[in-house]
Design a protein around this motif. Sequence first.
Motif, PDB file in Angstrom:
ATOM      1  N   ALA A 283       0.825  -1.210   0.000  1.00  0.00           N
ATOM      2  CA  ALA A 283       0.000   0.000   0.000  1.00  0.00           C
ATOM      3  C   ALA A 283       0.857   1.257   0.000  1.00  0.00           C
ATOM      4  O   ALA A 283       1.818   1.374   0.759  1.00  0.00           O
ATOM      5  N   HIS A 284       0.488   2.190  -0.846  1.00  0.00           N
ATOM      6  CA  HIS A 284       1.150   3.499  -0.897  1.00  0.00           C
ATOM      7  C   HIS A 284       0.238   4.595  -0.351  1.00  0.00           C
ATOM      8  O   HIS A 284       0.644   5.412   0.465  1.00  0.00           O
ATOM      9  N   SER A 285      -1.000   4.622  -0.828  1.00  0.00           N
ATOM     10  CA  SER A 285      -1.995   5.566  -0.339  1.00  0.00           C
ATOM     11  C   SER A 285      -3.295   4.812  -0.121  1.00  0.00           C
ATOM     12  O   SER A 285      -3.685   3.988  -0.951  1.00  0.00           O
ATOM     13  N   ARG A 307       0.846   1.856  -6.327  1.00  0.00           N
ATOM     14  CA  ARG A 307       1.818   2.581  -7.149  1.00  0.00           C
ATOM     15  C   ARG A 307       2.115   3.953  -6.552  1.00  0.00           C
ATOM     16  O   ARG A 307       1.197   4.640  -6.110  1.00  0.00           O
ATOM     17  N   PRO A 308       3.399   4.357  -6.544  1.00  0.00           N
ATOM     18  CA  PRO A 308       3.718   5.718  -6.084  1.00  0.00           C
ATOM     19  C   PRO A 308       3.069   6.763  -6.993  1.00  0.00           C
ATOM     20  O   PRO A 308       2.653   6.468  -8.111  1.00  0.00           O
ATOM     21  N   ARG A 309       2.990   7.973  -6.458  1.00  0.00           N
ATOM     22  CA  ARG A 309       2.434   9.132  -7.173  1.00  0.00           C
ATOM     23  C   ARG A 309       0.952   8.977  -7.459  1.00  0.00           C
ATOM     24  O   ARG A 309       0.400   9.636  -8.325  1.00  0.00           O
ATOM     25  N   HIS A 310       0.298   8.072  -6.750  1.00  0.00           N
ATOM     26  CA  HIS A 310      -1.154   7.973  -6.799  1.00  0.00           C
ATOM     27  C   HIS A 310      -1.679   8.196  -5.385  1.00  0.00           C
ATOM     28  O   HIS A 310      -1.434   7.380  -4.494  1.00  0.00           O
ATOM     29  N   ASP A 311      -2.359   9.289  -5.201  1.00  0.00           N
ATOM     30  CA  ASP A 311      -2.867   9.639  -3.880  1.00  0.00           C
ATOM     31  C   ASP A 311      -4.350   9.963  -3.974  1.00  0.00           C
ATOM     32  O   ASP A 311      -4.867  10.301  -5.040  1.00  0.00           O
TER      33      ASP A 311
END
Length: 577
Positions: A283-285, A307-311
């Motif tokens: 989990a990233h966001s 995925r990074p850069r997904h918020d």
Amino acid sequence: MSDQEEQMSGQPHDRVGADDAGPVEAMDSAIVAVSASGRITAWNPSARNLLGYTAEEALGRPVERFLPRVAAGDAPPLRDHRVLRALRAGVPDNADGDSFTHRDGHPVMLAWSSAPIHADEPGTEGRGAEAVTGAVIVLHDAAERLRIEREQHNRMEQARRANSRLALVAEITTVLSSTLDENEVLRRLVRLAVPALGDWAEVDLLVPDGRVERVAATHREFSPADIARLEGPLPPLPRSPRGPLARVLHGGTTMVVGGDAARPYSDEPLTAAQHELFQTMDAHSVIITPLAARGETYGALTLGYSRPRHDYGPEDRLVVEDIARRTGLVLSNARLFATQRNTAEAMQRSLLTPLPQPDDLQLQARYLPAAQASWVGGDWYDAFPLADGATGLVIGDIMGHDLNAASRMAQVRNMLRALAWDLAAPPSTVLERLDAVMDAVSDAELATAVFARVEKTAAGPWHLRWCNAGHPPPLLITHDGATTFLQEHGMLLGNPGLTGGRPDGTRELPALSTLLLYTDGLIETRGTDLTDSLTGLRRHSAHLARLPVAELCDQLLERMELSGEDDVALLALRIPA
């Protein structure tokens, strides 16, 4: 070489003639003219306004000194100027939105076009590179136009995203509202949410006894086997929650957290379990929102990006909360219908009394409620001794499938029992009196039923006498597998003025034969021809004829492949040897 030497080294055409300077300087657009060697021969006031250099500073010098393009990132300044393509290749060129450097160092966004100047030589066929004597470059400030275009693009993109999200919400609402099965609602929810709203999704449900269960999960890259391992019971909800999931389940509001936010607490196993899930999902966001309606929290929906850069931003939060609210209402309605179904089923089962076993007759009955909550409540069976020693058999179906139908079924059942005991009359007479009583003292509208008398004659054989009021025909199955539908029937119950009379049927019941009474849920399935279903009932019954009557009932229910769209009542009578 000094600037003065650079100016003096130019060819005659490197300078602007007096005849040319006036028109160039008078133009509103920024005009830069260059010679074949790339030196500036004209630089009008508009060019000075755009780039900051005066004509005295620019004339006679290489154009790349005054039109330096901004390099991307840490790359060195670009030297291979496209604006000089008109000189090198002898063809026009243009660009819309190149970034150049102003004299004071700040970038300026310009649109430009360049065109070659060809020598006017009589007799020259074609214009090759050797015929190019210079070029004219026209520049425009593109910053404001590009800013407006970007704003328009952004607004259109926002509108597109909004329409897409609205369509998603509408689709989810339609799909979720098409079933009242709670588990199916939640499985559909996570499948629809991914990948539109995240890389993975899961639902944690509060179980009435205080437990928490992960009932549905999905991931855009996980196999069904991987997902199955994620679902199941979780630690109970703590009394003083600190982790994000525990706080949302405890009546909290939506939370947006990073993947490492659910750090495990030594005294909060639920949060530790959620932290383990976040690690599994990478989990990233993450966004966690309650599934609630009418003041009650049923569970929580968790969505996440791996995925990074997904918020999750404010717009995402509004959409997820809207979907969660709608899901909460569907869950609330599903539980209300389940409560109604359970009440109707409990009432119905309480009226389906134990069967008598008179004179070696074997009686077996089965009742299966419909899979849908709103389809329970109208079917019943009954068997009871009559005053003259015969055995009464009843199978019936009240119009409607709800708690009211169960209540009306109870009224009709009790009235039929009383009339059958009191009248000691043919079945058709009993049903005729039932019609009149229903019309006078009951709120039941329409019903179908078969009422039958089974009795042993003085000579020994068992006999059946029955009357059918609009119900599916009873099936007689002999010991050797022969099957016969007892087709005599009349109008259904509930409207005495339209009965037109109901005939009584009579039939001798051979030793070891089985009489089968059933409701339409056994044979009626949407999309299936009724004749085919009746043929299937005969075929299966013939194969099962020699089984004990209890096993015959169980096998028949299994082989008929019931749809679950309606409840099923089944009553079977086995004649002794």
